[in-house]
Design an enzyme around this catalytic site. Sequence first.
Site, PDB file in Angstrom:
ATOM      1  N   ASP A 107     -29.186  12.004 -25.907  1.00  0.00           N
ATOM      2  CA  ASP A 107     -30.177  12.608 -25.014  1.00  0.00           C
ATOM      3  C   ASP A 107     -29.498  13.072 -23.730  1.00  0.00           C
ATOM      4  O   ASP A 107     -28.441  12.558 -23.355  1.00  0.00           O
ATOM      5  CB  ASP A 107     -31.256  11.578 -24.637  1.00  0.00           C
ATOM      6  CG  ASP A 107     -32.071  11.138 -25.842  1.00  0.00           C
ATOM      7  OD1 ASP A 107     -32.097  11.878 -26.838  1.00  0.00           O
ATOM      8  OD2 ASP A 107     -32.660  10.045 -25.764  1.00  0.00           O
TER       9      ASP A 107
HETATM   10  N1  URA Z   1     -31.239   6.627 -28.816  1.00  0.00           N
HETATM   11  C1  URA Z   1     -31.875   7.218 -27.811  1.00  0.00           C
HETATM   12  O1  URA Z   1     -33.026   6.891 -27.519  1.00  0.00           O
HETATM   13  N2  URA Z   1     -31.228   8.168 -27.111  1.00  0.00           N
HETATM   14  C2  URA Z   1     -29.952   8.535 -27.351  1.00  0.00           C
HETATM   15  O2  URA Z   1     -29.412   9.384 -26.652  1.00  0.00           O
HETATM   16  C3  URA Z   1     -29.289   7.908 -28.409  1.00  0.00           C
HETATM   17  C4  URA Z   1     -29.950   6.961 -29.137  1.00  0.00           C
END
Ligand code: URA
Length: 235
Positions: A107
């Site tokens: 993310d």
């Molecule tokens: N899980 C998440 O919620 N975000 C990420 O970036 C990776 C795994």
Amino acid sequence: MKESLRLDRYLSQATGMPRSHALTHVRGGHVTVNGALVRDVATHIRVDADVVLLNDQPVQPFRPLVVALYKPPGVVTSTEVGASQTVMELIPQALRHRDLAPVGRLDRDTSGLLILTTDGALNHRLTHPKRHVDKVYIADLARELAPNAEERLARGIVLDDGPTLPAKLERLGPLRVQLTLREGRFHQVKRMMVALGSAVLQLHRARVGGLELPADLAIGQARVLTEAEIALLTA
Ligand code: URA
């Protein structure tokens, strides 16, 4: 690695040039294979056996590129040019091969280890849901988890897109946990933590497969992985 490739694809993969440029070079008579001038881009090249010269310079049998990036927060995992800074902009120019693609996604607000590769088979192996490659995350939480969180995660919890595979939770402090997942669904860590009663304030990926985020990478830096490090990814 494929054993044989069309000449234009071979040149493109070995050098990063677009196939249209490779075509121009071949048609222009700039390319020899085993000493003979070749003008047919459909000629098949045996990757480990044939000697290809472009303008008299050897085109090395290509090795797929596998790069580790210490992704900072605030950067999107995308190859598309847009308004936001992308992980591609953090890759040194010399490594910006046009086939370089992120292995899964982090993310925008997540930091840590992101692998990028030109090797489609490796990418598939690392991301395919059935391959169950471990990913280790460190999460800072808004609230302390209930004492049964380890057990619930080990059994698997139900999210809106189905049950999760067993995951391992270790407490690094009252509000800091390490979570080992064997799958990689959209916002998975955040959704799992919310299901257990806490928002995630910060998320960091520390490991993919057997490979820890290399200690020599400063935040925002990327480098090519060694063969030994690549082997760890699927170990
Ligand atoms: N899980 C998440 O919620 N975000 C990420 O970036 C990776 C795994």
